[in-house]
Design a protein around this motif. Structure first.
Motif, PDB file in Angstrom:
ATOM      1  N   ASN A 113      44.545  34.859 -12.899  1.00  0.00           N
ATOM      2  CA  ASN A 113      45.073  35.853 -13.574  1.00  0.00           C
ATOM      3  C   ASN A 113      46.631  36.252 -12.821  1.00  0.00           C
ATOM      4  OD1 ASN A 113      44.695  37.005 -11.022  1.00  0.00           O
ATOM      5  ND2 ASN A 113      43.354  38.534 -11.457  1.00  0.00           N
ATOM      6  N   ASN A 154      49.128  39.449 -17.091  1.00  0.00           N
ATOM      7  CA  ASN A 154      47.924  40.177 -16.787  1.00  0.00           C
ATOM      8  C   ASN A 154      47.951  41.408 -15.853  1.00  0.00           C
ATOM      9  OD1 ASN A 154      46.197  38.011 -17.914  1.00  0.00           O
ATOM     10  ND2 ASN A 154      46.805  36.735 -16.249  1.00  0.00           N
ATOM     11  N   ASN A 193      43.097  33.287  -9.005  1.00  0.00           N
ATOM     12  CA  ASN A 193      42.607  34.636  -9.281  1.00  0.00           C
ATOM     13  C   ASN A 193      42.987  35.570  -8.349  1.00  0.00           C
ATOM     14  OD1 ASN A 193      40.467  36.895  -9.283  1.00  0.00           O
ATOM     15  ND2 ASN A 193      40.444  36.257 -11.481  1.00  0.00           N
TER      16      ASN A 193
END
Length: 246
Positions: free
Chosen positions: A234, A239, A196
């Motif tokens: 992500n 994304n 992330n």
């Protein structure tokens, strides 16, 4: 804390706070990866962490296409290098761009006029000195979840995204390319291709991001079990739809 020969506690050379402070400083200086950089279409990314008792280093690779450069000059792996044992200023600079593609001898890979889409005549391309096939089948890209913007052409970033995951290793830096930027004897402790990533364009700093909070603790302690992310990865290009669209 370790013990020296006199039995006194020896202060550690770095802390997680030191690491996050450096990453935040680079984010404020725009030398920390911004995956939705308006000039660069993201394709693939990788994170590698290295440490011992006195030294730490972190390298984040961002492979993408810069449309301002065009053609093979726009395709690069940009290495962002951090640590307390590197010879360069933390972050990235022109010397940290790896150019890993070229045209084959048969035809130029991309269109002559704008160098932003595949040349319909091109059959192969050079990637890391190896010749690879170029796929012009539109269904191939659509089946990979790549939405083609035009009906009569395949843009470079669409083509590059079609090469992953099969060619991800070819996109990534070699061990020698890594070790010219960090000490050769510094052990690797972690390698990620999914994580992330902070939304730097929205002013999220690495120190406020769970991934880098935990990685900083891993680097400080050497305990990889401290990396237990609760948030979903992500860093995949899907994304970051604003990347390259400025």
């Amino acid at each position: 804390m370790g013990m020296n020969i006199f039995g006194f506690k020896r202060k550690k050379e770095y802390t997680a706070e030191d690491i996050l402070e450096q990453l935040d400083r680079c984010a404020n200086d725009f030398t920390f990866p911004m995956l939705d950089n308006g000039y660069i279409y993201p394709v693939h990314s990788k994170l590698s962490a290295y440490r011992d008792g006195n030294r730490w280093a972190l390298i984040i690779e961002v492979i993408g296409f810069n449309y301002r450069s065009g053609g093979h000059n726009g395709i690069s792996n940009c290495l962002h290098t951090y640590g307390n044992c590197i010879d360069t200023k933390p972050g990235t600079d022109n010397a940290n761009f790896l150019y890993i593609t070229d045209s084959s001898s048969d035809h130029p890979t991309f269109d002559d006029e704008y160098e932003e889409s595949l040349n319909p005549k091109s059959k192969t391309m050079i990637l890391r000195k190896n010749e690879i096939a170029i796929n012009h089948n539109r269904k191939f890209y659509i089946n990979k979840g790549i939405e083609l913007e035009e009906d009569d052409k395949i843009f470079i970033w669409e083509f590059l995204r079609g090469l992953e995951p099969e060619h991800n290793k070819d996109f990534e830096a070699t061990e020698n390319e890594i070790r010219t930027r960090i000490p050769r004897d510094l052990p690797q402790i972690m390698e990620l291709t999914e994580w992330n990533h902070p939304d730097c364009a929205d002013s999220e700093l690495p120190s406020r991001n769970e991934t880098f909070q935990q990685i900083a603790k891993v680097l400080e302690t050497g305990n990889t079990e401290l990396y237990k992310p609760n948030v979903k990865p992500n860093n995949h290009w899907k994304n970051w739809p604003a990347g390259g669209t400025l």
